[in-house]
Design a protein around this motif. Structure first.
Motif, PDB file in Angstrom:
ATOM      1  N   MET A  50     -14.282 -34.668  -1.763  1.00  5.99           N
ATOM      2  CA  MET A  50     -14.692 -33.319  -1.426  1.00  5.99           C
ATOM      3  C   MET A  50     -15.769 -32.866  -2.400  1.00  5.99           C
ATOM      4  N   LYS A  51     -16.855 -32.388  -1.849  1.00  2.00           N
ATOM      5  CA  LYS A  51     -17.944 -31.870  -2.673  1.00  2.00           C
ATOM      6  C   LYS A  51     -17.896 -30.345  -2.659  1.00  2.00           C
ATOM      7  N   TYR A  52     -18.001 -29.762  -3.861  1.00  3.45           N
ATOM      8  CA  TYR A  52     -17.922 -28.316  -4.032  1.00  3.45           C
ATOM      9  C   TYR A  52     -19.198 -27.783  -4.673  1.00  3.45           C
ATOM     10  N   ALA A  53     -19.551 -26.560  -4.274  1.00  3.80           N
ATOM     11  CA  ALA A  53     -20.615 -25.806  -4.931  1.00  3.80           C
ATOM     12  C   ALA A  53     -20.040 -24.435  -5.274  1.00  3.80           C
ATOM     13  N   ILE A  54     -20.469 -23.887  -6.401  1.00  2.11           N
ATOM     14  CA  ILE A  54     -20.029 -22.553  -6.803  1.00  2.11           C
ATOM     15  C   ILE A  54     -21.247 -21.647  -6.849  1.00  2.11           C
ATOM     16  N   VAL A  55     -21.166 -20.508  -6.156  1.00  2.00           N
ATOM     17  CA  VAL A  55     -22.221 -19.503  -6.232  1.00  2.00           C
ATOM     18  C   VAL A  55     -21.655 -18.314  -7.002  1.00  2.00           C
ATOM     19  N   HIS A  80     -16.116 -17.532 -12.304  1.00  2.00           N
ATOM     20  CA  HIS A  80     -16.288 -18.904 -11.815  1.00  2.00           C
ATOM     21  C   HIS A  80     -15.665 -19.957 -12.718  1.00  2.00           C
ATOM     22  N   ALA A  81     -15.438 -19.623 -13.973  1.00  2.00           N
ATOM     23  CA  ALA A  81     -15.012 -20.626 -14.954  1.00  2.00           C
ATOM     24  C   ALA A  81     -13.711 -21.320 -14.572  1.00  2.00           C
ATOM     25  N   MET A  82     -12.757 -20.578 -14.021  1.00  2.41           N
ATOM     26  CA  MET A  82     -11.484 -21.222 -13.679  1.00  2.41           C
ATOM     27  C   MET A  82     -11.668 -22.246 -12.559  1.00  2.41           C
ATOM     28  N   TYR A  83     -12.596 -21.985 -11.643  1.00  2.00           N
ATOM     29  CA  TYR A  83     -12.867 -22.943 -10.580  1.00  2.00           C
ATOM     30  C   TYR A  83     -13.623 -24.155 -11.125  1.00  2.00           C
ATOM     31  N   ARG A  84     -14.647 -23.888 -11.916  1.00  2.00           N
ATOM     32  CA  ARG A  84     -15.426 -24.986 -12.502  1.00  2.00           C
ATOM     33  C   ARG A  84     -14.525 -25.900 -13.305  1.00  2.00           C
ATOM     34  N   ASP A  85     -13.725 -25.315 -14.172  1.00  3.63           N
ATOM     35  CA  ASP A  85     -12.858 -26.119 -15.025  1.00  3.63           C
ATOM     36  C   ASP A  85     -11.832 -26.911 -14.218  1.00  3.63           C
ATOM     37  N   ALA A  86     -11.282 -26.298 -13.180  1.00  6.26           N
ATOM     38  CA  ALA A  86     -10.324 -27.016 -12.333  1.00  6.26           C
ATOM     39  C   ALA A  86     -10.983 -28.216 -11.666  1.00  6.26           C
ATOM     40  N   LEU A  87     -12.222 -28.059 -11.236  1.00  7.01           N
ATOM     41  CA  LEU A  87     -12.917 -29.145 -10.552  1.00  7.01           C
ATOM     42  C   LEU A  87     -13.329 -30.271 -11.490  1.00  7.01           C
ATOM     43  N   VAL A  88     -13.753 -29.944 -12.698  1.00  3.76           N
ATOM     44  CA  VAL A  88     -14.272 -30.987 -13.583  1.00  3.76           C
ATOM     45  C   VAL A  88     -13.248 -31.497 -14.597  1.00  3.76           C
ATOM     46  N   GLU A  89     -12.227 -30.707 -14.905  1.00  5.76           N
ATOM     47  CA  GLU A  89     -11.251 -31.139 -15.906  1.00  5.76           C
ATOM     48  C   GLU A  89      -9.892 -31.506 -15.316  1.00  5.76           C
ATOM     49  N   HIS A  90      -9.592 -30.940 -14.153  1.00  4.94           N
ATOM     50  CA  HIS A  90      -8.257 -31.140 -13.571  1.00  4.94           C
ATOM     51  C   HIS A  90      -8.338 -31.510 -12.096  1.00  4.94           C
ATOM     52  N   ILE A 148      -7.962 -33.112  -8.550  1.00  2.00           N
ATOM     53  CA  ILE A 148      -6.794 -33.725  -7.916  1.00  2.00           C
ATOM     54  C   ILE A 148      -6.964 -35.236  -7.795  1.00  2.00           C
ATOM     55  N   ASP A 149      -8.181 -35.662  -7.438  1.00  2.00           N
ATOM     56  CA  ASP A 149      -8.440 -37.096  -7.330  1.00  2.00           C
ATOM     57  C   ASP A 149      -9.920 -37.376  -7.602  1.00  2.00           C
ATOM     58  N   ALA A 150     -10.270 -38.632  -7.581  1.00  2.00           N
ATOM     59  CA  ALA A 150     -11.635 -39.042  -7.932  1.00  2.00           C
ATOM     60  C   ALA A 150     -12.676 -38.588  -6.915  1.00  2.00           C
ATOM     61  N   SER A 151     -12.245 -38.198  -5.716  1.00  2.00           N
ATOM     62  CA  SER A 151     -13.214 -37.770  -4.704  1.00  2.00           C
ATOM     63  C   SER A 151     -13.633 -36.309  -4.873  1.00  2.00           C
ATOM     64  N   THR A 152     -12.992 -35.576  -5.774  1.00  2.97           N
ATOM     65  CA  THR A 152     -13.357 -34.185  -6.038  1.00  2.97           C
ATOM     66  C   THR A 152     -14.600 -34.159  -6.902  1.00  2.97           C
ATOM     67  N   GLU A 153     -15.635 -33.450  -6.430  1.00  2.37           N
ATOM     68  CA  GLU A 153     -16.910 -33.453  -7.143  1.00  2.37           C
ATOM     69  C   GLU A 153     -17.574 -32.078  -7.088  1.00  2.37           C
ATOM     70  N   LEU A 154     -17.918 -31.540  -8.251  1.00  2.00           N
ATOM     71  CA  LEU A 154     -18.739 -30.331  -8.324  1.00  2.00           C
ATOM     72  C   LEU A 154     -20.189 -30.782  -8.222  1.00  2.00           C
ATOM     73  N   VAL A 155     -20.887 -30.333  -7.170  1.00  2.00           N
ATOM     74  CA  VAL A 155     -22.247 -30.811  -6.941  1.00  2.00           C
ATOM     75  C   VAL A 155     -23.320 -29.774  -7.250  1.00  2.00           C
ATOM     76  N   ALA A 156     -22.930 -28.475  -7.366  1.00  2.00           N
ATOM     77  CA  ALA A 156     -23.955 -27.464  -7.621  1.00  2.00           C
ATOM     78  C   ALA A 156     -23.359 -26.174  -8.162  1.00  2.00           C
ATOM     79  N   LEU A 157     -24.184 -25.507  -8.963  1.00  2.00           N
ATOM     80  CA  LEU A 157     -23.923 -24.150  -9.426  1.00  2.00           C
ATOM     81  C   LEU A 157     -25.122 -23.310  -9.014  1.00  2.00           C
ATOM     82  N   CYS A 158     -24.872 -22.067  -8.619  1.00  2.00           N
ATOM     83  CA  CYS A 158     -25.932 -21.207  -8.117  1.00  2.00           C
ATOM     84  C   CYS A 158     -25.745 -19.803  -8.690  1.00  2.00           C
ATOM     85  N   ASP A 159     -26.805 -19.219  -9.249  1.00  2.00           N
ATOM     86  CA  ASP A 159     -26.729 -17.879  -9.843  1.00  2.00           C
ATOM     87  C   ASP A 159     -28.151 -17.386 -10.082  1.00  2.00           C
ATOM     88  N   PRO A 160     -28.391 -16.079 -10.052  1.00  2.00           N
ATOM     89  CA  PRO A 160     -29.739 -15.581 -10.327  1.00  2.00           C
ATOM     90  C   PRO A 160     -30.117 -15.620 -11.812  1.00  2.00           C
TER      91      PRO A 160
END
Length: 108
Positions: free
Chosen positions: A1-6, A12-22, A24-36
């Motif tokens: 699963m590929k995720y992006a956070i806007v 956003h930190a709790m989501y970012r940290d969950a995706l990159v540090e915790h 669920i499996d190897a297919s979980t991937e943070l692919v983008a961050l978006c902010d002005p």
């Protein structure tokens, strides 16, 4: 699963940290961050472990559609200020993405 956070504010930190540090499996991937705010994007990226940081694209909020087209996330996580939630939710859904959002979904 590929995720992006806007929205790269404090929410956003709790989501970012969950995706990159915790992930669920190897297919979980943070692919983008978006902010002005470029400084917020850089700060958020600096909190991602080195081995994962190169795969995360950083996008200005005005480039949200380009981020979706280039990174092709399965799910967009919306953590922007409340008054912007609905605009990003609708854009992401129209692009075929699933959406996770902070409440409220809209303020009007």
């Amino acid at each position: 699963m590929k995720y992006a956070i806007v929205g790269a504010g404090s929410r956003h930190a709790m989501y970012r940290d969950a995706l990159v540090e915790h992930a669920i499996d190897a297919s979980t991937e943070l692919v983008a961050l978006c902010d002005p705010n470029a400084a917020r994007l850089e700060h958020s990226a600096s909190r991602i472990p080195d081995d994962q940081r190169t795969g995360v694209g950083l996008y200005d909020a005005a480039a949200f559609d380009r981020m979706i087209a280039e990174r092709r996330p399965d799910t967009v996580i919306v953590t922007t200020p409340d008054f912007l939630h609905d605009a990003y939710i609708v854009q992401a859904l129209r692009a075929g993405c699933d959406v996770i959002t902070e409440k409220p979904m809209t303020i009007d």
